[in-house]
Motif scaffolding. Structure first.
Motif, PDB file in Angstrom:
ATOM      1  N   HIS A 148      22.412   5.438 -79.340  1.00 27.57           N
ATOM      2  CA  HIS A 148      23.606   5.135 -78.540  1.00 27.57           C
ATOM      3  C   HIS A 148      23.139   4.461 -77.246  1.00 27.57           C
ATOM      4  N   PRO A 149      23.049   3.135 -77.252  1.00 28.28           N
ATOM      5  CA  PRO A 149      22.503   2.456 -76.077  1.00 28.28           C
ATOM      6  C   PRO A 149      23.460   2.518 -74.880  1.00 28.28           C
ATOM      7  N   VAL A 150      22.888   2.429 -73.692  1.00 27.93           N
ATOM      8  CA  VAL A 150      23.719   2.440 -72.474  1.00 27.93           C
ATOM      9  C   VAL A 150      24.622   1.200 -72.467  1.00 27.93           C
ATOM     10  N   LEU A 151      24.044   0.034 -72.772  1.00 29.01           N
ATOM     11  CA  LEU A 151      24.836  -1.191 -72.924  1.00 29.01           C
ATOM     12  C   LEU A 151      24.584  -1.712 -74.339  1.00 29.01           C
ATOM     13  N   ALA A 152      25.633  -2.267 -74.946  1.00 27.25           N
ATOM     14  CA  ALA A 152      25.578  -2.635 -76.371  1.00 27.25           C
ATOM     15  C   ALA A 152      24.337  -3.461 -76.693  1.00 27.25           C
ATOM     16  N   GLU A 153      23.699  -3.074 -77.803  1.00 25.44           N
ATOM     17  CA  GLU A 153      22.443  -3.691 -78.216  1.00 25.44           C
ATOM     18  C   GLU A 153      22.634  -4.345 -79.573  1.00 25.44           C
ATOM     19  N   GLY A 154      22.644  -5.647 -79.644  1.00 20.83           N
ATOM     20  CA  GLY A 154      22.687  -6.326 -80.952  1.00 20.83           C
ATOM     21  C   GLY A 154      24.047  -6.373 -81.603  1.00 20.83           C
ATOM     22  N   LYS A 155      24.829  -5.320 -81.392  1.00 20.38           N
ATOM     23  CA  LYS A 155      26.130  -5.233 -82.049  1.00 20.38           C
ATOM     24  C   LYS A 155      27.108  -4.537 -81.113  1.00 20.38           C
ATOM     25  N   VAL A 156      28.388  -4.831 -81.268  1.00 15.32           N
ATOM     26  CA  VAL A 156      29.400  -3.988 -80.623  1.00 15.32           C
ATOM     27  C   VAL A 156      30.067  -3.188 -81.723  1.00 15.32           C
ATOM     28  N   ARG A 157      30.390  -1.922 -81.423  1.00 13.75           N
ATOM     29  CA  ARG A 157      30.873  -1.042 -82.492  1.00 13.75           C
ATOM     30  C   ARG A 157      32.220  -0.404 -82.212  1.00 13.75           C
ATOM     31  N   HIS A 158      32.771  -0.599 -81.034  1.00 12.61           N
ATOM     32  CA  HIS A 158      34.160  -0.172 -80.827  1.00 12.61           C
ATOM     33  C   HIS A 158      34.752  -0.933 -79.650  1.00 12.61           C
ATOM     34  N   VAL A 159      36.054  -1.066 -79.681  1.00 11.01           N
ATOM     35  CA  VAL A 159      36.748  -1.675 -78.549  1.00 11.01           C
ATOM     36  C   VAL A 159      36.494  -0.780 -77.342  1.00 11.01           C
ATOM     37  N   GLY A 160      36.016  -1.388 -76.265  1.00  4.72           N
ATOM     38  CA  GLY A 160      35.729  -0.615 -75.057  1.00  4.72           C
ATOM     39  C   GLY A 160      34.250  -0.376 -74.833  1.00  4.72           C
ATOM     40  N   GLU A 161      33.419  -0.700 -75.813  1.00  4.77           N
ATOM     41  CA  GLU A 161      31.977  -0.488 -75.627  1.00  4.77           C
ATOM     42  C   GLU A 161      31.463  -1.425 -74.528  1.00  4.77           C
ATOM     43  N   PRO A 162      30.713  -0.897 -73.546  1.00  2.00           N
ATOM     44  CA  PRO A 162      30.228  -1.776 -72.478  1.00  2.00           C
ATOM     45  C   PRO A 162      29.126  -2.719 -72.982  1.00  2.00           C
ATOM     46  N   TYR A 219      29.707  -2.263 -56.112  1.00  2.00           N
ATOM     47  CA  TYR A 219      30.644  -1.820 -57.147  1.00  2.00           C
ATOM     48  C   TYR A 219      30.239  -2.409 -58.487  1.00  2.00           C
ATOM     49  N   VAL A 220      30.426  -1.601 -59.527  1.00  2.12           N
ATOM     50  CA  VAL A 220      30.108  -2.129 -60.846  1.00  2.12           C
ATOM     51  C   VAL A 220      31.393  -2.259 -61.658  1.00  2.12           C
ATOM     52  N   HIS A 221      31.461  -3.355 -62.376  1.00  4.32           N
ATOM     53  CA  HIS A 221      32.529  -3.537 -63.364  1.00  4.32           C
ATOM     54  C   HIS A 221      31.869  -3.761 -64.719  1.00  4.32           C
ATOM     55  N   PHE A 222      32.320  -3.010 -65.702  1.00  5.64           N
ATOM     56  CA  PHE A 222      31.749  -3.154 -67.041  1.00  5.64           C
ATOM     57  C   PHE A 222      32.555  -4.163 -67.848  1.00  5.64           C
ATOM     58  N   LEU A 223      31.847  -5.103 -68.413  1.00  6.92           N
ATOM     59  CA  LEU A 223      32.493  -6.010 -69.362  1.00  6.92           C
ATOM     60  C   LEU A 223      32.465  -5.289 -70.703  1.00  6.92           C
ATOM     61  N   ARG A 224      33.644  -5.004 -71.227  1.00  8.13           N
ATOM     62  CA  ARG A 224      33.738  -4.189 -72.441  1.00  8.13           C
ATOM     63  C   ARG A 224      34.183  -5.033 -73.628  1.00  8.13           C
ATOM     64  N   SER A 225      33.758  -4.616 -74.778  1.00  7.20           N
ATOM     65  CA  SER A 225      34.110  -5.359 -75.981  1.00  7.20           C
ATOM     66  C   SER A 225      35.608  -5.275 -76.231  1.00  7.20           C
ATOM     67  N   ASP A 226      36.218  -6.401 -76.561  1.00  8.28           N
ATOM     68  CA  ASP A 226      37.622  -6.347 -76.963  1.00  8.28           C
ATOM     69  C   ASP A 226      37.758  -6.481 -78.476  1.00  8.28           C
ATOM     70  N   ILE A 227      36.628  -6.482 -79.158  1.00  5.30           N
ATOM     71  CA  ILE A 227      36.711  -6.412 -80.619  1.00  5.30           C
ATOM     72  C   ILE A 227      35.974  -5.161 -81.098  1.00  5.30           C
ATOM     73  N   ALA A 228      36.361  -4.692 -82.275  1.00  7.82           N
ATOM     74  CA  ALA A 228      35.887  -3.385 -82.728  1.00  7.82           C
ATOM     75  C   ALA A 228      34.502  -3.447 -83.352  1.00  7.82           C
ATOM     76  N   HIS A 229      34.148  -4.586 -83.933  1.00  3.98           N
ATOM     77  CA  HIS A 229      32.886  -4.640 -84.640  1.00  3.98           C
ATOM     78  C   HIS A 229      32.411  -6.081 -84.657  1.00  3.98           C
ATOM     79  N   GLY A 230      31.194  -6.303 -84.217  1.00  4.54           N
ATOM     80  CA  GLY A 230      30.701  -7.670 -84.231  1.00  4.54           C
ATOM     81  C   GLY A 230      29.228  -7.743 -83.892  1.00  4.54           C
ATOM     82  N   THR A 231      28.633  -8.833 -84.273  1.00  6.20           N
ATOM     83  CA  THR A 231      27.233  -9.079 -83.935  1.00  6.20           C
ATOM     84  C   THR A 231      27.188  -9.789 -82.596  1.00  6.20           C
ATOM     85  N   LEU A 232      26.381  -9.234 -81.722  1.00  2.00           N
ATOM     86  CA  LEU A 232      26.273  -9.776 -80.369  1.00  2.00           C
ATOM     87  C   LEU A 232      25.182 -10.840 -80.395  1.00  2.00           C
ATOM     88  N   ASN A 233      25.588 -12.081 -80.572  1.00  2.00           N
ATOM     89  CA  ASN A 233      24.578 -13.140 -80.659  1.00  2.00           C
ATOM     90  C   ASN A 233      23.949 -13.439 -79.306  1.00  2.00           C
TER      91      ASN A 233
END
Ligand SMILES: Cc1cc2nc3c(=O)[nH]c(=O)nc-3n(C[C@H](O)[C@H](O)[C@H](O)COP(=O)(O)OP(=O)(O)OC[C@H]3O[C@@H](n4cnc5c(N)ncnc54)[C@H](O)[C@@H]3O)c2cc1C
Lengths: 261, 788
Positions: free
Chosen positions: B98-112, B37-51
């Motif tokens: 549009h990466p499959v999993l967020a690359e470098g940045k998150v751009r919306h709440v819910g992005e995996p 089973y897969v569970h996606f960890l999704r962004s809970d913030i709308a915009h941020g740099t993924l350090n």
């Protein structure tokens, strides 16, 4: 959901003992608690079900009061509180049939959701919340949004309602959840009118004392025509502004009085 | 006597037996041997740099199979966009990766951001909580106009701005339109919002990836409206799997409404991970995930202006729209506010000059794409609202103003590139006037007023372009796909038929209506015909179901394939009866020789095809199976007129819909009951949009309406009993069935009449300054308007 232990005692005493452990929590109908656990927003280590305790069941008339067991479902109150039609009617409009068949009066009052219906009914009925340890007057019981006088591990074993001479509950639903956007329970007792408002205030359920005074003098919708509430204490959210809620309290109060009178 | 079978009959839907008895086979009902089973960890913030995404602790948690992050997807393609728009200046739209999993940045709440695969879903969730995320929060941009203002925060740093494109249509008309406005006797203008919606099909999305190491074959089960499209997009653009090594299956699907057209990151992930882990990987969306990962719908902010001459003829129309794309381009997102919207701006009217400007904008929100009607509801809403407002300003009857400007001659070439083949707008308006009992409205209003309520009447027309779409045309408009449909008809030896159609049924009832057509053509019982769909290994090719295209395009392919079957069967019959091919007639399942009493039964011919003892083997092959691809010559143009009557409680602002009537022209009708159902559902969704549904973000990009506690879906008691009529029928001239499509009409046609009705109710109470209220018309908004 995280893992948890489960116990289903058959007496209040056993339930109190089971709840003594760390992070144990009472389970009524689970209609609030289970969704919260599924969201992983609550993680009790043990659930103590109250649904197998015979002494917490039943709806009984004793003189001027009606006692509802703490584990009685909304559906049972709707069907059995025939001596207090406004209460039965209110219970019959909580949520949907599944929620009414599972959800309990004790769970609703313990949770004290600012938009729940039972708090308004209890406060307007000058109810007494009976626990395993003491009796708490409704006026002392509700202490703000999701906050009550209950201590950790304290169980609501029953609720004693004073059956009023006349009463009515008007609920204006929030369109998505169908909880109360504003709900007003008006009850005319021998010693005065009580008006309890749910859904509207940042502080949770409250009594609208100006309306009560006006209705004591004249129990008619016209008596409160000129009264307004201060919107600044009201809830403002995507379903309604503070001003709208303050206005609705007036409308629902008038309708409740008209229906009760 | 109503027919009891074939075209025009209303047999009960055969698929409902399994749906209603709990025997449907939905994707989540499928469990592969040894699946993880897969569970996606999704962004809970709308915009941020993924350090950083540190999975060390999480990987050591019990049951964890493997954790994936963007690093595992190096060399893998992004989720593709299927439509390229060229802007006013001839430049291609801006198209971010549009990466499959967020690359470098998150751009919306819910992005995996990361995906945890574990032996159980709970273990995957436990481990996801142990992932250490370092995200540096950036200011979010949610408002479209703010997003395109100078100096706005950029959603994509590698793009020049948040403007995806600035589209003008028809660009050459721009000056002439502006001139017409200067010459106008009257101009009505209106600013409005087409509210953002979440489709919320009853079944959330599910994906299961499988990999067979011995054959190197991949397989994806997914809740899609178009499995072949997913196979093509995911195979070719994301994972590099050729179509013959990839099977995509979409079994029973519990509602789509457009949101299951698109290729989603989770599908690519499960397919990829199944191979990487060499075991099946299953993902089932929770409702909460659906709210923040299913493509949303609508979300336009528009200013529309209508120019009229001194005789109230429409002389020009001009609209300016900001269309939200969200953070990434979903599969067909760019086409929705442009070609599916601008080309509909003529509506039912002969307005000679039209100019449509659309600015598509990136914001820190979930991607927005087609939702039931897709662009056409947005066009209809603004047009029918501005016409209503014009009638009010001019003091003329809104129906009369519409009638005066109706297109009456067909075919009609609009100034916005499309040609309507048929229609009769006066006929549907006449029918509406009758079924809605418009003449009784005044009496009903009086009764409402006597009850302390305000009553309003709203009417509107609509036109839609369905039967999507001629491939060569959409290719010129930027589609990266063709929009034909295919069907294979396989006749078995004993006479039964299996039809493999590229149309996908996810509630539309194809298993019932499609056999009605073939049964009529051959003259056999519908029970002898089985519909197969939703599996790329069984159906040759399919563009799927959306844009009300299944019967018009998929049905046409099926008719063409059946015609080939009949032609071949006639040759066999001619041989059996020793007659000439041309003399063979097929009626009621019997082949006969014209002018004689010779006949052979359907079953004798089909048996001969597979047991060719007495058979023209030198002329034709044994067997009876044919395939046809059908590419439509034009869109189809269903149209209609709708009326809504509301009561408004002036004390609370609550609206109740008292009557709702719909007179539609869908051309020929195969199954009237199914058509009624489609219209009912569409109107329900339209009423939902008009009164209840609103997807709301706060300024930080947090989704406020993230569950059914705050996002109001229409319930049965929010809608009235509808009065629906489709007896006005001007058949489509260019497809073999003369059908137009009915799936989206209700959702397109209903919101304007609801809003028109509420405005009418408020005006009747003397609120003449209330000319518009934005949807959803919540009680609070109406109360505020009443007290403005
Ligand atoms: C879809 C839906 C719609 C709803 N609509 C409404 C509505 O319209 N109006 C409304 O008022 N409510 C509504 N509810 C809430 C419903 O009434 C719940 O049943 C109620 O809030 C909680 O009761 P429960 O017995 O399910 O409690 P649980 O969920 O089991 O418990 C809630 C809390 O109370 C505690 N608790 C439970 N029983 C006791 C007890 N006897 N003594 C002390 N503590 C206890 C638990 O430990 C927990 O903290 C709705 C719920 C749902 C899911």
């Amino acid at each position: 959901m995280y893992n948890f232990e489960f116990e289903k005692p058959s007496t209040v005493a056993d339930a109190v003992a089971a709840l003594a452990g760390d992070e144990a929590q009472a389970l009524g109908g689970g209609q609030t608690l289970i969704p919260t656990m599924k969201q992983r927003l609550a993680s009790p280590s043990k659930l103590v079900s109250l649904s197998g305790i015979a002494e917490m069941q039943g709806v009984q008339r004793e003189g001027a009061s009606l006692t509802v067991g703490g584990a009685v479902s909304h559906a049972d109150v709707a069907a059995q509180a025939t001596d207090y039609p406004a209460l039965a009617e209110m219970a019959g409009h909580i949520g949907d049939p599944a929620v009414r068949n599972r959800g309990t009066i004790g769970g609703s009052l313990a949770n004290n959701d600012p938009s729940a219906d039972y708090p308004a009914a209890a406060l307007a009925s000058a109810a007494t919340v009976v626990t395993n340890a003491r009796e708490i007057a409704a006026d002392d019981y509700f202490q703000g949004m999701f906050d009550t006088a209950l201590e950790d591990g304290e169980i609501i074993t029953g609720v004693k309602f004073s059956v009023p001479q006349a009463a009515n509950y008007q609920k204006f639903v929030q369109p998505a959840s169908r909880f109360a956007l504003v709900g007003v329970f008006v009850a005319k007792h021998a010693d005065g009118v009580r008006v309890a408002v749910t859904g509207a205030s940042e502080e949770g359920v409250f009594r609208w004392s100006e309306a009560e005074a006006a209705l004591d003098a004249d129990f008619s919708a016209d008596a409160i025509a000129g009264l307004t509430l201060d919107p600044s204490d009201m809830i403002g959210d995507l379903h309604g502004t503070k001003e709208y809620r303050a206005h609705l309290v007036g409308v629902m109060t008038k309708r409740a009085v008209a229906a009760a009178a | 006597m109503p027919k009891d079978s074939g075209i025009g009959a209303s047999p009960k839907r055969r698929e409902d037996v399994r749906f209603l008895t709990g025997n449907g086979n939905y994707t989540d009902d499928i469990n592969a041997h040894g699946q993880a089973y897969v569970h996606f960890l999704r962004s809970d913030i709308a915009h941020g740099t993924l350090n950083s995404v540190d999975t060390t602790a999480a990987a050591a948690m019990p049951g964890v199979v493997r954790i994936f992050t963007a690093a595992d997807f190096e060399g893998v393609g992004g989720v593709p966009c299927g439509w390229e728009i060229t802007d006013r200046h001839g430049n291609a739209m801006q198209e971010p990766k549009h990466p499959v999993l967020a690359e470098g940045k998150v751009r919306h709440v819910g992005e995996p951001i990361a995906a945890v695969i574990a032996e159980s879903l709970e273990q995957a969730r436990d481990a996801a909580e142990a992932i250490d995320l370092d995200i540096e929060e950036l200011p979010a941009v949610v408002d479209m106009k703010a997003a395109v203002a100078e100096g706005s925060v950029k959603v994509h740093d590698d793009l020049t701005s948040n403007l995806c494109y600035d589209w003008g249509f028809v660009e050459e008309n721009r000056e002439a339109v502006n001139q017409a406005f200067q010459d106008a006797a009257h101009v009505t203008s209106l600013e409005l919002v087409n509210n953002r919606l979440v489709a919320n099909p009853m079944e959330p999305r599910v994906a299961i990836g499988e990999y067979n190491r011995s054959t190197d074959d991949s397989k994806l089960y997914t809740t899609s409206q178009n499995p072949h499209v997913i196979r093509l997009l995911m195979g070719a653009f994301v994972l590099g799997i050729p179509e013959h090594k990839l099977q995509v299956v979409s079994p029973d699907v519990g509602g789509g409404f457009g949101t299951k057209i698109f290729h989603y990151a989770e599908e690519a992930f499960c397919t990829f991970a199944a191979k990487a882990c060499n075991r099946p990987v299953k993902w089932t969306s929770s409702r909460s995930e659906a709210f923040m990962s299913d493509a949303h719908g609508r979300d336009h902010v528009t200013k529309i202006e209508l120019a009229l001459d001194a005789d109230n003829n429409f002389t020009a129309l001009r609209t300016d729209t900001y269309a939200n794309m969200g953070a990434y381009l979903s599969t067909f997102a760019p086409s929705v506010p442009t070609w599916l919207h601008g080309t509909l701006m003529a509506g039912n009217y002969k307005t000679p000059l039209i100019y449509v400007n659309v600015k598509a904008v990136f914001t820190n929100t979930v991607p927005v794409d087609a939702y039931r009607g897709a662009g056409r509801p947005e066009a209809t809403f603004q047009l029918e609202r501005v016409v209503d407002k014009a009638a009010r300003e001019l003091g003329v009857d809104p129906i009369a103003l519409r009638r005066q400007n109706f297109i009456t001659e067909f075919p009609y070439a609009t100034p916005v590139a499309v040609e309507y083949d048929t229609g009769d707008y006066h006929a549907t308006m006449d029918k509406l006037t009758e079924i809605a009992d418009l003449s009784g409205f005044d009496a009903r209003r009086k009764a409402s007023v006597a009850n302390g309520k305000l009553r309003g009447l709203g009417v509107n027309c609509y036109i839609e372009a369905c039967g999507i779409a001629p491939s060569n045309l959409v290719g010129q408009l930027g589609a990266r796909a063709g929009l034909y449909e295919s069907a294979t008809v396989r006749v078995n030896a004993t006479g039964g038929l299996v039809v493999m159609t590229g149309s996908h049924s996810h509630g539309q009832g194809h298993e019932t209506s499609f056999p009605q057509v073939i049964a009529d053509m051959i003259g056999i019982d519908e029970g002898m015909i089985e519909i197969v769909h939703g599996d790329t290994s069984k159906v040759p090719m399919g563009m799927g179901t959306y844009g009300s295209r299944s019967l018009a395009v998929g049905g046409s392919a099926m008719v063409r394939a059946t015609e080939k079957i009949i032609a071949k069967a006639k040759k066999i019959a001619a041989h059996l009866m020793e007659a000439a091919d041309a003399d063979i007639e097929l009626k009621d399942g019997e082949f006969s020789v014209a002018g004689t009493d010779k006949s052979v039964a359907w079953g004798d011919v089909t048996l001969a095809a597979y047991v060719p003892h007495n058979y023209p083997l030198e002329d034709i092959e044994p067997g009876l199976e044919e395939t046809a691809f059908y590419d439509p010559a034009n869109f189809t143009y269903p149209s209609g007129a709708y009326a809504c009557e509301v009561e408004v409680d002036p004390d609370t602002g609550k609206v109740s819909i008292e009557r709702f009537s719909a007179a539609d022209d869908f051309g020929n009708i195969v199954n009237p009951m199914i058509v009624d159902g489609q219209v009912h559902g569409g109107i329900g969704q339209g009423i939902g949009q008009a009164l209840l549904e609103g997807c709301v973000y706060d300024e930080d990009g947090q989704l406020l309406s993230a569950s059914f506690m705050d996002y109001a879906m229409p319930r049965a008691d929010d809608v009235p009993f509808y009065s629906v009529d489709h007896s006005c029928q001007t058949p489509c001239t260019h497809n073999p069935l003369g059908v137009k499509g009915c799936g989206e009409a209700g959702a397109i046609g209903s919101p304007p009449s609801v809003v028109n009705a509420v405005v009418d109710a408020l005006q009747s109470a003397g609120k003449t300054d209330v000319t518009h209220i934005d949807m959803p018309l919540s009680p609070g908004r109406i109360w505020a308007a009443l007290n403005s």
